[in-house]
Design a protein around this motif. Structure first.
Motif, PDB file in Angstrom:
ATOM      1  N   LEU A 107      67.989   9.347  98.103  1.00 17.13           N
ATOM      2  CA  LEU A 107      68.019   8.457  99.262  1.00 17.13           C
ATOM      3  C   LEU A 107      67.099   8.958 100.371  1.00 17.13           C
ATOM      4  N   GLY A 108      67.054  10.282 100.567  1.00 13.40           N
ATOM      5  CA  GLY A 108      66.178  10.824 101.601  1.00 13.40           C
ATOM      6  C   GLY A 108      64.712  10.585 101.306  1.00 13.40           C
ATOM      7  N   MET A 109      64.310  10.744 100.043  1.00 18.90           N
ATOM      8  CA  MET A 109      62.910  10.496  99.691  1.00 18.90           C
ATOM      9  C   MET A 109      62.562   9.016  99.822  1.00 18.90           C
ATOM     10  N   LEU A 110      63.481   8.147  99.428  1.00 19.79           N
ATOM     11  CA  LEU A 110      63.229   6.711  99.588  1.00 19.79           C
ATOM     12  C   LEU A 110      63.052   6.339 101.054  1.00 19.79           C
ATOM     13  N   ALA A 111      63.913   6.880 101.907  1.00 21.53           N
ATOM     14  CA  ALA A 111      63.807   6.575 103.339  1.00 21.53           C
ATOM     15  C   ALA A 111      62.512   7.111 103.929  1.00 21.53           C
ATOM     16  N   GLY A 112      62.083   8.299 103.484  1.00 23.19           N
ATOM     17  CA  GLY A 112      60.880   8.893 104.051  1.00 23.19           C
ATOM     18  C   GLY A 112      59.594   8.317 103.526  1.00 23.19           C
ATOM     19  N   TYR A 113      59.616   7.737 102.327  1.00 23.13           N
ATOM     20  CA  TYR A 113      58.364   7.216 101.744  1.00 23.13           C
ATOM     21  C   TYR A 113      58.244   5.701 101.880  1.00 23.13           C
ATOM     22  N   VAL A 114      59.330   4.980 101.603  1.00 25.29           N
ATOM     23  CA  VAL A 114      59.265   3.518 101.654  1.00 25.29           C
ATOM     24  C   VAL A 114      59.257   3.024 103.096  1.00 25.29           C
ATOM     25  N   ARG A 115      60.040   3.697 103.951  1.00 25.98           N
ATOM     26  CA  ARG A 115      60.155   3.360 105.366  1.00 25.98           C
ATOM     27  C   ARG A 115      60.752   1.957 105.544  1.00 25.98           C
ATOM     28  N   GLY A 116      60.488   1.310 106.674  1.00 24.84           N
ATOM     29  CA  GLY A 116      60.993  -0.032 106.925  1.00 24.84           C
ATOM     30  C   GLY A 116      62.502  -0.089 107.053  1.00 24.84           C
ATOM     31  N   TRP A 117      63.068  -1.219 106.610  1.00 25.68           N
ATOM     32  CA  TRP A 117      64.513  -1.428 106.753  1.00 25.68           C
ATOM     33  C   TRP A 117      65.320  -0.472 105.879  1.00 25.68           C
ATOM     34  N   ILE A 118      64.739  -0.013 104.763  1.00 22.14           N
ATOM     35  CA  ILE A 118      65.437   0.951 103.911  1.00 22.14           C
ATOM     36  C   ILE A 118      65.652   2.255 104.671  1.00 22.14           C
ATOM     37  N   GLU A 119      64.622   2.691 105.398  1.00 22.57           N
ATOM     38  CA  GLU A 119      64.737   3.912 106.195  1.00 22.57           C
ATOM     39  C   GLU A 119      65.816   3.761 107.263  1.00 22.57           C
ATOM     40  N   ILE A 120      65.835   2.611 107.934  1.00 27.80           N
ATOM     41  CA  ILE A 120      66.797   2.389 109.010  1.00 27.80           C
ATOM     42  C   ILE A 120      68.222   2.417 108.480  1.00 27.80           C
ATOM     43  N   VAL A 121      68.468   1.708 107.382  1.00 32.61           N
ATOM     44  CA  VAL A 121      69.823   1.631 106.829  1.00 32.61           C
ATOM     45  C   VAL A 121      70.299   3.000 106.354  1.00 32.61           C
ATOM     46  N   ILE A 122      69.456   3.678 105.555  1.00 32.21           N
ATOM     47  CA  ILE A 122      69.863   4.961 104.980  1.00 32.21           C
ATOM     48  C   ILE A 122      70.117   5.997 106.067  1.00 32.21           C
ATOM     49  N   MET A 123      69.229   6.105 107.025  1.00 34.29           N
ATOM     50  CA  MET A 123      69.360   7.142 108.041  1.00 34.29           C
ATOM     51  C   MET A 123      70.484   6.849 109.021  1.00 34.29           C
ATOM     52  N   ARG A 124      70.790   5.575 109.240  1.00 36.20           N
ATOM     53  CA  ARG A 124      71.945   5.268 110.094  1.00 36.20           C
ATOM     54  C   ARG A 124      73.242   5.626 109.382  1.00 36.20           C
ATOM     55  N   VAL A 125      73.300   5.390 108.080  1.00 39.43           N
ATOM     56  CA  VAL A 125      74.479   5.802 107.312  1.00 39.43           C
ATOM     57  C   VAL A 125      74.604   7.319 107.333  1.00 39.43           C
ATOM     58  N   VAL A 126      73.491   8.011 107.222  1.00 37.98           N
ATOM     59  CA  VAL A 126      73.501   9.478 107.301  1.00 37.98           C
ATOM     60  C   VAL A 126      74.041   9.933 108.648  1.00 37.98           C
ATOM     61  N   ASP A 127      73.601   9.300 109.714  1.00 37.72           N
ATOM     62  CA  ASP A 127      74.078   9.662 111.053  1.00 37.72           C
ATOM     63  C   ASP A 127      75.586   9.450 111.182  1.00 37.72           C
TER      64      ASP A 127
END
Length: 287
Positions: A107-127
């Motif tokens: 999930l971290g690699m997807l958020a860091g490479y794909v970016r966009g809404w995937i990054e926002i969703v994943i990192m907010r869940v992480v927070d």
């Protein structure tokens, strides 16, 4: 072969006056061997009861049974239970680290490479996950799912994957802009190929340090849940459950809680010091 040994040798070289890291590696390796071969090493069955030999101090012989580390409230051999408890603690920690690491890194690699809404969703869940104390989240989740070895592994993985996701996200952001990654993308390489062949091998080092430190933490979490009665259930032996029983006999049978506590202390201390040394070894700036 010599080149591989030459690369590993600096890891075991420590500063003068400090305990060699090889000592802690040997302790962890010995505990792993004990856990793997527990049925062959343990002198007796961990669940074999002998009520005439209950609460016997270390070195006592009762009805033909030698209690090298003493016996518990049911006359069970403490050494045998300690050996089998190592299997439960180490296997739970290993499986939870592997599961949480795989989920978090992906999930971290997807958020860091794909970016966009995937990054926002994943990192907010992480927070959100990181804002809740991990042990509190683990206790609540186990209380809902029920105790047991599989549930403990799943709960520990659920509570700790955000740590890997955070590290993988930051490392992926720094690697994704490298020329070789952009070149692979320009040549038509897919996201899966880029993530697995070009990004993951270059972020393994910091993730290995995180996994090492998390392993010791998972051992403590499993022991804590078992201590509260939410982990592996009796009659299975667990270091945390042995500590829970031993607290009731501290004044009369100190060995029941002392030896599992020492085992936990040695394992967690060794793993943490190995993790610290690994962090120094993989970071050239700290040398």
């Amino acid at each position: 072969m010599r080149s591989a040994i030459g690369k590993i040798r600096p890891f075991f070289q420590t500063r003068s006056g400090s305990v060699p890291v090889a000592v802690f590696v040997a302790i962890v390796a010995a505990l792993v061997v004990v856990a793997i071969f527990a049925p062959l090493i343990a002198p007796y069955s961990p669940n074999s009861q002998n009520l005439l030999g209950r609460l016997k101090p270390p070195g006592t012989v009762a009805r033909g049974v030698t209690y090298w580390l003493g016996s518990d409230e049911l006359g069970r051999d403490l050494l045998s239970r300690l050996i089998h408890g190592a299997r439960i603690s180490l296997s739970a920690a290993f499986l939870s680290v592997m599961l949480s690491g795989c989920v978090g890194v992906l999930l971290g690699m997807l958020a860091g490479y794909v970016r966009g809404w995937i990054e926002i969703v994943i990192m907010r869940v992480v927070d959100i996950f990181l804002s809740i104390p991990a042990i509190l989240l683990a206790i609540i989740t186990v209380a809902v799912l029920g105790p047991g070895f599989i549930n403990v592994v799943l709960v520990l993985a659920l509570t700790r994957w955000p740590r890997y996701a955070r590290v993988a996200y930051g490392q992926t952001l720094s690697v994704a802009g490298m020329p070789y990654v952009r070149l692979a993308h320009a040549m038509g390489a897919g996201r899966g190929r880029i993530l697995s062949l070009h990004i993951l091998p270059n972020i393994v080092a910091p993730l290995s340090v995180v996994a090492t430190l998390e392993f010791g933490l998972m051992v403590l979490f499993e022991a804590g849940l078992s201590f509260l009665g939410l982990g592996v259930q009796p009659p299975a032996s667990s270091w945390g459950a042995m500590l829970s029983v031993g607290r009731n006999y501290v004044s009369t049978a100190w060995w029941i809680a002392t030896f599992p506590g020492l085992a936990l202390f040695l394992l967690v201390l060794s793993v943490n010091l190995i993790g610290d040394r690994l962090s120094e070894f993989l970071n050239p700036k700290s040398r």
